[in-house]
Design a protein around this motif. Structure first.
Motif, PDB file in Angstrom:
ATOM      1  N   HIS A 165      21.324  25.820  13.545  1.00  0.00           N
ATOM      2  CA  HIS A 165      22.398  25.124  12.820  1.00  0.00           C
ATOM      3  C   HIS A 165      21.953  23.693  12.561  1.00  0.00           C
ATOM      4  O   HIS A 165      22.403  22.773  13.230  1.00  0.00           O
ATOM      5  CB  HIS A 165      23.698  25.140  13.625  1.00  0.00           C
ATOM      6  CG  HIS A 165      24.199  26.510  13.905  1.00  0.00           C
ATOM      7  ND1 HIS A 165      24.755  27.312  12.927  1.00  0.00           N
ATOM      8  CD2 HIS A 165      24.212  27.253  15.047  1.00  0.00           C
ATOM      9  CE1 HIS A 165      25.096  28.478  13.454  1.00  0.00           C
ATOM     10  NE2 HIS A 165      24.770  28.480  14.738  1.00  0.00           N
ATOM     11  N   PRO A 166      21.037  23.541  11.618  1.00  0.00           N
ATOM     12  CA  PRO A 166      20.508  22.196  11.395  1.00  0.00           C
ATOM     13  C   PRO A 166      21.528  21.303  10.698  1.00  0.00           C
ATOM     14  O   PRO A 166      22.474  21.780  10.085  1.00  0.00           O
ATOM     15  CB  PRO A 166      19.321  22.447  10.456  1.00  0.00           C
ATOM     16  CG  PRO A 166      19.712  23.682   9.701  1.00  0.00           C
ATOM     17  CD  PRO A 166      20.515  24.520  10.659  1.00  0.00           C
ATOM     18  N   ARG A 167      21.323  20.005  10.812  1.00  0.00           N
ATOM     19  CA  ARG A 167      21.994  19.083   9.911  1.00  0.00           C
ATOM     20  C   ARG A 167      21.207  19.111   8.600  1.00  0.00           C
ATOM     21  O   ARG A 167      20.011  19.429   8.605  1.00  0.00           O
ATOM     22  CB  ARG A 167      21.960  17.664  10.455  1.00  0.00           C
ATOM     23  CG  ARG A 167      22.656  17.468  11.777  1.00  0.00           C
ATOM     24  CD  ARG A 167      22.665  15.975  12.062  1.00  0.00           C
ATOM     25  NE  ARG A 167      22.874  15.697  13.467  1.00  0.00           N
ATOM     26  CZ  ARG A 167      22.848  14.458  13.969  1.00  0.00           C
ATOM     27  NH1 ARG A 167      22.599  13.423  13.192  1.00  0.00           N
ATOM     28  NH2 ARG A 167      23.064  14.256  15.251  1.00  0.00           N
ATOM     29  N   THR A 168      21.872  18.747   7.530  1.00  0.00           N
ATOM     30  CA  THR A 168      21.202  18.743   6.224  1.00  0.00           C
ATOM     31  C   THR A 168      21.526  17.446   5.493  1.00  0.00           C
ATOM     32  O   THR A 168      22.692  17.058   5.431  1.00  0.00           O
ATOM     33  CB  THR A 168      21.678  19.937   5.368  1.00  0.00           C
ATOM     34  OG1 THR A 168      21.470  21.144   6.116  1.00  0.00           O
ATOM     35  CG2 THR A 168      20.905  20.022   4.069  1.00  0.00           C
ATOM     36  N   THR A 169      20.519  16.796   4.978  1.00  0.00           N
ATOM     37  CA  THR A 169      20.748  15.579   4.186  1.00  0.00           C
ATOM     38  C   THR A 169      20.340  15.847   2.743  1.00  0.00           C
ATOM     39  O   THR A 169      19.222  16.321   2.498  1.00  0.00           O
ATOM     40  CB  THR A 169      19.910  14.400   4.719  1.00  0.00           C
ATOM     41  OG1 THR A 169      20.146  14.255   6.116  1.00  0.00           O
ATOM     42  CG2 THR A 169      20.275  13.103   3.998  1.00  0.00           C
ATOM     43  N   PRO A 170      21.221  15.556   1.778  1.00  0.00           N
ATOM     44  CA  PRO A 170      20.814  15.701   0.382  1.00  0.00           C
ATOM     45  C   PRO A 170      19.860  14.569  -0.027  1.00  0.00           C
ATOM     46  O   PRO A 170      20.117  13.404   0.257  1.00  0.00           O
ATOM     47  CB  PRO A 170      22.129  15.619  -0.400  1.00  0.00           C
ATOM     48  CG  PRO A 170      23.092  14.928   0.504  1.00  0.00           C
ATOM     49  CD  PRO A 170      22.630  15.148   1.918  1.00  0.00           C
ATOM     50  N   ILE A 171      18.775  14.967  -0.668  1.00  0.00           N
ATOM     51  CA  ILE A 171      17.786  14.004  -1.156  1.00  0.00           C
ATOM     52  C   ILE A 171      17.820  14.052  -2.681  1.00  0.00           C
ATOM     53  O   ILE A 171      17.728  15.137  -3.266  1.00  0.00           O
ATOM     54  CB  ILE A 171      16.365  14.394  -0.689  1.00  0.00           C
ATOM     55  CG1 ILE A 171      16.307  14.559   0.825  1.00  0.00           C
ATOM     56  CG2 ILE A 171      15.320  13.399  -1.196  1.00  0.00           C
ATOM     57  CD1 ILE A 171      16.206  13.293   1.590  1.00  0.00           C
ATOM     58  N   TYR A 172      17.920  12.879  -3.287  1.00  0.00           N
ATOM     59  CA  TYR A 172      18.005  12.802  -4.751  1.00  0.00           C
ATOM     60  C   TYR A 172      16.717  12.211  -5.298  1.00  0.00           C
ATOM     61  O   TYR A 172      16.319  11.110  -4.905  1.00  0.00           O
ATOM     62  CB  TYR A 172      19.215  11.948  -5.152  1.00  0.00           C
ATOM     63  CG  TYR A 172      20.517  12.596  -4.753  1.00  0.00           C
ATOM     64  CD1 TYR A 172      21.191  13.441  -5.631  1.00  0.00           C
ATOM     65  CD2 TYR A 172      21.054  12.396  -3.480  1.00  0.00           C
ATOM     66  CE1 TYR A 172      22.372  14.061  -5.260  1.00  0.00           C
ATOM     67  CE2 TYR A 172      22.243  13.014  -3.094  1.00  0.00           C
ATOM     68  CZ  TYR A 172      22.886  13.846  -3.995  1.00  0.00           C
ATOM     69  OH  TYR A 172      24.058  14.466  -3.620  1.00  0.00           O
ATOM     70  N   LEU A 173      16.084  12.964  -6.204  1.00  0.00           N
ATOM     71  CA  LEU A 173      14.802  12.545  -6.757  1.00  0.00           C
ATOM     72  C   LEU A 173      14.925  12.351  -8.271  1.00  0.00           C
ATOM     73  O   LEU A 173      15.174  13.307  -9.010  1.00  0.00           O
ATOM     74  CB  LEU A 173      13.730  13.600  -6.478  1.00  0.00           C
ATOM     75  CG  LEU A 173      13.499  13.943  -4.990  1.00  0.00           C
ATOM     76  CD1 LEU A 173      12.485  15.075  -4.868  1.00  0.00           C
ATOM     77  CD2 LEU A 173      13.027  12.720  -4.218  1.00  0.00           C
ATOM     78  N   PRO A 174      14.756  11.105  -8.747  1.00  0.00           N
ATOM     79  CA  PRO A 174      14.737  10.889 -10.199  1.00  0.00           C
ATOM     80  C   PRO A 174      13.607  11.709 -10.832  1.00  0.00           C
ATOM     81  O   PRO A 174      12.628  12.044 -10.151  1.00  0.00           O
ATOM     82  CB  PRO A 174      14.470   9.384 -10.320  1.00  0.00           C
ATOM     83  CG  PRO A 174      14.903   8.799  -9.015  1.00  0.00           C
ATOM     84  CD  PRO A 174      14.589   9.852  -7.991  1.00  0.00           C
ATOM     85  N   PRO A 175      13.752  12.046 -12.126  1.00  0.00           N
ATOM     86  CA  PRO A 175      12.830  13.003 -12.757  1.00  0.00           C
ATOM     87  C   PRO A 175      11.349  12.711 -12.514  1.00  0.00           C
ATOM     88  O   PRO A 175      10.600  13.603 -12.102  1.00  0.00           O
ATOM     89  CB  PRO A 175      13.184  12.886 -14.242  1.00  0.00           C
ATOM     90  CG  PRO A 175      14.596  12.412 -14.267  1.00  0.00           C
ATOM     91  CD  PRO A 175      14.818  11.587 -13.044  1.00  0.00           C
ATOM     92  N   ASN A 176      10.912  11.481 -12.753  1.00  0.00           N
ATOM     93  CA  ASN A 176       9.478  11.213 -12.617  1.00  0.00           C
ATOM     94  C   ASN A 176       9.037  11.112 -11.160  1.00  0.00           C
ATOM     95  O   ASN A 176       7.845  11.247 -10.859  1.00  0.00           O
ATOM     96  CB  ASN A 176       9.087   9.933 -13.367  1.00  0.00           C
ATOM     97  CG  ASN A 176       9.279  10.104 -14.860  1.00  0.00           C
ATOM     98  OD1 ASN A 176       9.356  11.223 -15.362  1.00  0.00           O
ATOM     99  ND2 ASN A 176       9.393   8.989 -15.571  1.00  0.00           N
ATOM    100  N   VAL A 177       9.975  10.871 -10.258  1.00  0.00           N
ATOM    101  CA  VAL A 177       9.629  10.890  -8.828  1.00  0.00           C
ATOM    102  C   VAL A 177       9.355  12.344  -8.426  1.00  0.00           C
ATOM    103  O   VAL A 177       8.367  12.653  -7.758  1.00  0.00           O
ATOM    104  CB  VAL A 177      10.754  10.282  -7.966  1.00  0.00           C
ATOM    105  CG1 VAL A 177      10.435  10.427  -6.483  1.00  0.00           C
ATOM    106  CG2 VAL A 177      10.959   8.810  -8.330  1.00  0.00           C
ATOM    107  N   ARG A 178      10.221  13.232  -8.877  1.00  0.00           N
ATOM    108  CA  ARG A 178      10.021  14.653  -8.585  1.00  0.00           C
ATOM    109  C   ARG A 178       8.663  15.101  -9.152  1.00  0.00           C
ATOM    110  O   ARG A 178       7.903  15.810  -8.497  1.00  0.00           O
ATOM    111  CB  ARG A 178      11.157  15.461  -9.205  1.00  0.00           C
ATOM    112  CG  ARG A 178      11.156  16.891  -8.746  1.00  0.00           C
ATOM    113  CD  ARG A 178      12.559  17.452  -8.727  1.00  0.00           C
ATOM    114  NE  ARG A 178      12.593  18.638  -7.895  1.00  0.00           N
ATOM    115  CZ  ARG A 178      13.706  19.138  -7.393  1.00  0.00           C
ATOM    116  NH1 ARG A 178      14.850  18.571  -7.586  1.00  0.00           N
ATOM    117  NH2 ARG A 178      13.659  20.233  -6.676  1.00  0.00           N
ATOM    118  N   HIS A 179       8.396  14.642 -10.354  1.00  0.00           N
ATOM    119  CA  HIS A 179       7.148  14.996 -11.023  1.00  0.00           C
ATOM    120  C   HIS A 179       5.944  14.476 -10.229  1.00  0.00           C
ATOM    121  O   HIS A 179       4.983  15.209  -9.976  1.00  0.00           O
ATOM    122  CB  HIS A 179       7.177  14.384 -12.432  1.00  0.00           C
ATOM    123  CG  HIS A 179       6.062  14.806 -13.303  1.00  0.00           C
ATOM    124  ND1 HIS A 179       5.908  16.089 -13.744  1.00  0.00           N
ATOM    125  CD2 HIS A 179       5.019  14.094 -13.808  1.00  0.00           C
ATOM    126  CE1 HIS A 179       4.826  16.167 -14.486  1.00  0.00           C
ATOM    127  NE2 HIS A 179       4.257  14.979 -14.542  1.00  0.00           N
TER     128      HIS A 179
END
Ligand SMILES: [Zn+2]
Length: 294
Positions: A103-117
């Motif tokens: 039962h892990p904790r979960t943190t949402p991570i937000y990546l702008p388009p070019n960061v994801r790239h």
């Protein structure tokens, strides 16, 4: 009223202070006195929306030392190792090491388009996929406004398109008031001219840039033909950006150890800017907390 406070977890840049194996004045000052001489890697926390921006390799120590109680989201400004090398912190904080099923904790991570790239191009995507597969994080495209705790947050591509600034705008300002705004730029302002829409923010956090000359003595610090000038903003460039931004309150961060600037010298630089340009300006130090005024 929505609250927002910026906590500088690490005011250093790619080279922390003290620098192992080095014995300059600032290194020894940091060993002797700790903060404000000591500077860990570039990470900040935004209280209110509770967002951690970037995870330097010092992030474990930084979070332990901080006022952070809860992290509701993680952002990454760009892929550079000084901003991402502490990414294992998501596993350390969130994994369930005891139960099966976990039962892990979960943190949402937000990546702008070019960061994801660039995460995909530079080998970081594999590690984030590993973290996501175990539900320690969820990965989200940061390609539109995000709303957290009364703040609308947007990611803004800089001139160097692989890096982003983050704008926090108050959703419901006090009656008759304008929405308060904070702009956080972690690094890489080379070539950037802030668009009009980002000018006049109440608070701006930007990198101080690389001082080609000592801001107080005029002595040359960095060779004129150094390769760094091909892609890095100078201190003078950062001043021009700050002049255009006209932030109500300005904080300079990402302060590299090898420039050798002491806390006293940085305070004098801030006083000079205040006197000559009328700015409310501070050079960041680790643990600095800045509240956005009402
Ligand atoms: Zn950096």
């Amino acid at each position: 009223m929505a609250t927002l406070a910026l906590e500088v977890l690490g005011s250093g840049g790619a080279v922390r202070t003290p620098r192992p194996g080095h014995h300059d004045l600032v290194d020894e000052g940091a060993r002797l006195h700790g903060v404000p001489w000591q500077r860990t890697g570039p990470s900040v926390f935004v209280h209110g929306p509770n967002v951690l921006i970037d995870t330097s390799e010092d992030i474990y120590f930084q979070l332990e030392r901080s006022q952070v109680k809860q992290i509701d989201a993680g952002f990454y400004s760009h892929w550079h190792p000084d901003h991402t090398a502490g990414r294992r912190v998501w596993e350390t904080m969130n994994a369930d090491f005891l139960n099966q099923p976990a039962h892990p904790r979960t943190t949402p991570i937000y990546l702008p388009p070019n960061v994801r790239h660039s995460f995909a191009e530079r080998g970081l995507a594999e590690h984030f996929a590993f973290l996501a597969a175990r539900q320690w994080v969820t990965l989200h495209d940061f390609d539109g406004p995000l709303e957290l705790a009364g703040w609308r947050i947007t990611a803004h591509e800089l001139y160097e398109a692989y890096v982003y600034a983050f704008l926090f705008e108050e959703i419901a300002p006090a009656a008759g008031g304008k929405p308060r705004r904070a702009l956080i730029c972690m690094d890489e302002l080379f070539g950037w001219v802030p668009p009009a829409a980002l000018c006049g923010v109440d608070l701006a956090y930007i990198p101080m840039g690389i001082p080609e000359f000592h801001p107080l003595t005029g002595e040359r610090l960095v060779a004129a033909d150094h390769v760094v000038w091909q892609a890095e903003a100078s201190y003078v460039d950062s001043l021009a950006i700050a002049e255009r931004l006209q932030a109500g309150k300005l904080i300079f961060g990402h302060i590299e150890g090898p420039f050798g600037l002491t806390p006293d010298q940085l305070a004098e630089m801030a006083e000079n800017l205040q006197r000559e340009r009328g700015w409310d300006v501070t050079f960041a130090y680790d643990t600095l907390m800045v509240e956005l005024g009402a």
